[in-house]
Design an enzyme around this catalytic site. Structure first.
Site, short mmCIF file in Angstrom:
data_model
loop_
_atom_site.label_atom_id
_atom_site.label_comp_id
_atom_site.label_asym_id
_atom_site.label_seq_id
_atom_site.Cartn_x
_atom_site.Cartn_y
_atom_site.Cartn_z
N HIS A 48 -4.33 42.89 -32.21
CA HIS A 48 -3.01 42.32 -32.49
C HIS A 48 -1.91 43.21 -31.90
CE1 HIS A 48 -4.40 39.74 -36.19
NE2 HIS A 48 -4.76 39.23 -35.05
N HIS B 279 -6.00 35.91 -26.98
CA HIS B 279 -6.37 36.56 -28.24
C HIS B 279 -7.78 37.16 -28.16
CE1 HIS B 279 -6.87 37.35 -32.48
NE2 HIS B 279 -7.87 36.49 -32.58
N ARG C 126 -13.40 39.45 -46.91
CA ARG C 126 -13.01 38.64 -45.75
C ARG C 126 -12.37 39.47 -44.64
NH1 ARG C 126 -10.30 32.60 -45.39
NH2 ARG C 126 -10.18 32.61 -43.13
N HIS D 127 -9.39 43.48 -34.61
CA HIS D 127 -8.13 42.73 -34.61
C HIS D 127 -6.90 43.61 -34.84
CE1 HIS D 127 -10.80 39.31 -34.64
NE2 HIS D 127 -9.80 38.44 -34.72
N ASN E 201 -11.86 40.72 -39.39
CA ASN E 201 -10.79 41.23 -38.55
C ASN E 201 -11.23 42.45 -37.73
OD1 ASN E 201 -8.43 39.82 -38.31
ND2 ASN E 201 -7.69 40.40 -40.34
N LYS F 83 -19.35 32.90 -41.15
CA LYS F 83 -17.97 32.77 -41.63
C LYS F 83 -17.94 32.01 -42.96
CE LYS F 83 -13.26 32.45 -40.45
NZ LYS F 83 -12.24 32.47 -39.41
N GLU G 193 -8.93 36.62 -48.84
CA GLU G 193 -8.96 37.98 -48.30
C GLU G 193 -8.47 39.02 -49.29
OE1 GLU G 193 -8.10 38.14 -44.11
OE2 GLU G 193 -7.52 40.23 -44.25
N ARG H 26 4.95 19.93 -48.87
CA ARG H 26 4.15 20.90 -49.63
C ARG H 26 2.66 20.63 -49.56
NH1 ARG H 26 8.19 19.72 -53.61
NH2 ARG H 26 9.94 21.17 -53.41
N GLU I 35 -15.16 36.66 -30.10
CA GLU I 35 -15.32 36.39 -31.54
C GLU I 35 -16.80 36.16 -31.89
OE1 GLU I 35 -12.98 36.88 -33.70
OE2 GLU I 35 -11.02 36.26 -32.93
N LYS J 183 -7.39 29.96 -42.61
CA LYS J 183 -6.28 30.85 -42.30
C LYS J 183 -5.41 30.16 -41.26
CE LYS J 183 -7.46 35.74 -42.82
NZ LYS J 183 -7.59 36.98 -42.02
#
Lengths: 373, 373
Positions: free
Chosen positions: A265, A278, A254, A261, A258, A240, A250, A134, A198, A156
């Site tokens: 994606h 990517h 935030r 993206h 993206n 960032k 987010e 955990r 990016e 993330k």
């Protein structure tokens, strides 16, 4: 890191702080040349009996022994696990290789994980660290431009599911990010270009002057000029840090990170992970998202050719694969930003400013028809 | 839940609040008869287009349709996924059944998961909720005594690894816990006894008077007297809420809830998950941990026979499986509380008070020799 170490490191490297919860939590991003072999980079992390370096078959031969040599000064045992290289391996099976190694070596709750590699290694190591017992500490050691400017910062973490990119993961912050610019020397040109996607992203969404700077300095970046790279990495991390500091999980702002993206994606999932890098998918996705920004009247017409030209100059694809409009739409409807089946795009609303917008399917189909072949 | 709903529900059920971060976060545990069919139980949760009920093949035939009927008032779509029943299925494969269903149904970031079942279902649903899109809300609907008094409360979620119990997971709090006492009517006697192990646990570690109460009321509990069960569930949740409110992420105090669990997890992992029920292993583990408390001079000699008699009366095993002392020690060295290879046991330091202690291997071996056959 202690004030002393911090000062000492500052003399050799750029330092960008990430401040969370109004200063209650946070960590530093170190940016510079030679950081891998610099002892102070690794000082002051939480004490533990052991460390585990997670890397891949491509990066390990280049840097693993050097990192291990540094870490051996601080941890009685330093183990390593090497994952297969590529987005197609960002899955449960690879993640379990990390867990198996942690348990075989009886690693405890204090064991520190080190992610040595690009975005895939960073995402998987961070997710594994959040899950093992955990939560154990982890450190990002990004060795690609994409990871240094984006994925290693902000906590993330995720793996892919066959039906959707980055669908399974956690918000889990690293204890430190150590971006040694010298590791960019070993990148392939294709990987360098992917990272530039990016870098370019930050301009239109947050900093118009930075977009101008990228346009002027793109050739230097492509030629790996160290001072140009240093400035780009630092500026991206600053932006960032500013965004993540306001909206770690987010809930709103935030999401602007993206940009490109949602389309990107869909390309990655639709073609099969690993087919495009990517950054390549994001580059092409930004062309589409720029077009959609124009078609919705948020940006003047000249924004699209400006973005397309820059992305193309960076060595990135500007024409998407012909998956078919329906397949694109289906894939985008499971995007994490979608709600109740409505796709929500990050669009540019003015140079240096972005926001979330829905768009009629017909308009999206026109964008896809224009930019896919 | 709104003040109105809360008041209305309070009239029908016991309500134990969990307060976290000095009141910044928290949620309610509702305890009572008939809660499953009571509309107010399900009111005031976060709005979403869809809900997913996670249950298993044993519980679903009993309660799934009733829960679905209630939830259909609040969500346009209510899906369900049924996992195989048993601790041996608390693994990646079952977890992926949840993810597959969420993605097949294009569930979004607001989709609410409902865990309908015992501890295994609650642990897996909570972990899946923490991971899907990096976190969606979930509600615990515990249908076993063990889950109502312990595992559904406090946000510890996990799956097992072949090398260690609950090794992979997250701290992730539910939005609400709805413990309908009527669901205990369908428990097997073996499952009821397993739940009593966790009930008994709270006495020695936190509340000497509650230990007395259990001794007096054990026959009523075994006969499923509703008012005895209601008191036991409420008192256990109050103690757990008090502990978790002070130490959500188990930096210290929370570990006391693991009394009997270090030995117990070794039994579960050593025999193979599902061979003994979790509560059975904890019951036997508490006998061993009580003995170790005595041998270390923390408790008087009469504590051991008192605990052993109560655990035996509850229908639980008090003799451990003969795994061999070395195997027990090896298994306990990967326990999450271990550090640098040193096993750390939760031991009783006085009736109603517990703490963490290391112990010489020889002493642990004597305990194992005494209580295993």
């Amino acid at each position: 890191m202690t004030a002393d170490t911090r000062q000492k490191t500052l003399n050799q490297a750029q330092l960008v702080p990430i401040v969370l919860d109004e200063g209650q939590r946070g960590y530093d991003i170190l940016i510079g040349s030679g950081l891998l072999d610099e002892p102070s980079s690794w000082q002051g992390l939480s004490k533990a009996a052991s460390a585990l370096i997670v890397s891949n078959e491509t990066v390990a031969p280049l840097y693993l022994q050097r990192l291990r040599a540094q870490l051996s000064k601080y941890y009685a045992r330093v183990d390593a696990v090497l994952l297969p290289d590529g987005e197609q391996f960002k899955d449960w099976a690879s993640l379990n290789l990390i867990f198996d190694r942690l348990l075989e070596t009886a690693s405890d709750r204090k064991t520190v994980l080190f992610a040595l590699g690009g975005g895939v290694i960073g995402d998987m190591t961070g997710f594994a660290a959040s899950v093992y017992m955990r939560g154990v500490p982890f450190v990002q050691v990004p060795t690609t431009l994409l990871a240094q400017v984006d994925s290693s910062v902000g906590g993330k973490t995720a793996i892919n599911h066959p039906l959707g990119k980055n669908m399974l993961g956690a918000f889990y912050q690293p204890a430190r990010v150590i971006a040694d610019l010298d590791t960019l020397d070993t990148l392939s040109q294709r990987e360098l270009s992917a990272g530039l996607a990016e870098v370019i992203k930050y301009g239109p969404i947050a900093d118009a002057a930075f977009l101008d700077w990228i346009e002027v300095n793109l050739d230097a970046l492509l030629a790996r000029d160290k001072s140009a790279l240093a400035y780009a990495v630092k500026r991206c991390c600053e932006i960032k840090a500013w965004v993540v500091g306001q909206d770690e999980r987010e809930q709103g702002l935030r999401a602007i990170l993206n940009f490109g993206h949602t389309f990107g994606h869909a390309i990655e999932t639709g073609l099969g992970y690993g087919e495009w890098l990517h950054g390549e998918a994001v580059g092409c996705g930004m062309v589409m998202a720029s077009d959609l920004s124009v078609r919705l009247g948020l940006m003047p017409a000249e924004f699209l050719p400006r973005m397309r030209a820059l992305i193309e100059r960076a060595g990135l694809p500007v024409v998407g694969p012909p998956l078919g409009a329906q397949r694109y739409l289906d894939l985008m409807r499971v995007d994490k930003k979608a709600e109740g089946g409505e796709i929500r795009f990050v669009l540019v609303e003015g140079l240096g400013k972005a926001g979330m917008h829905a768009a009629p399917d017909e308009l999206v189909e026109m964008v896809l028809a224009t930019h896919c072949a």
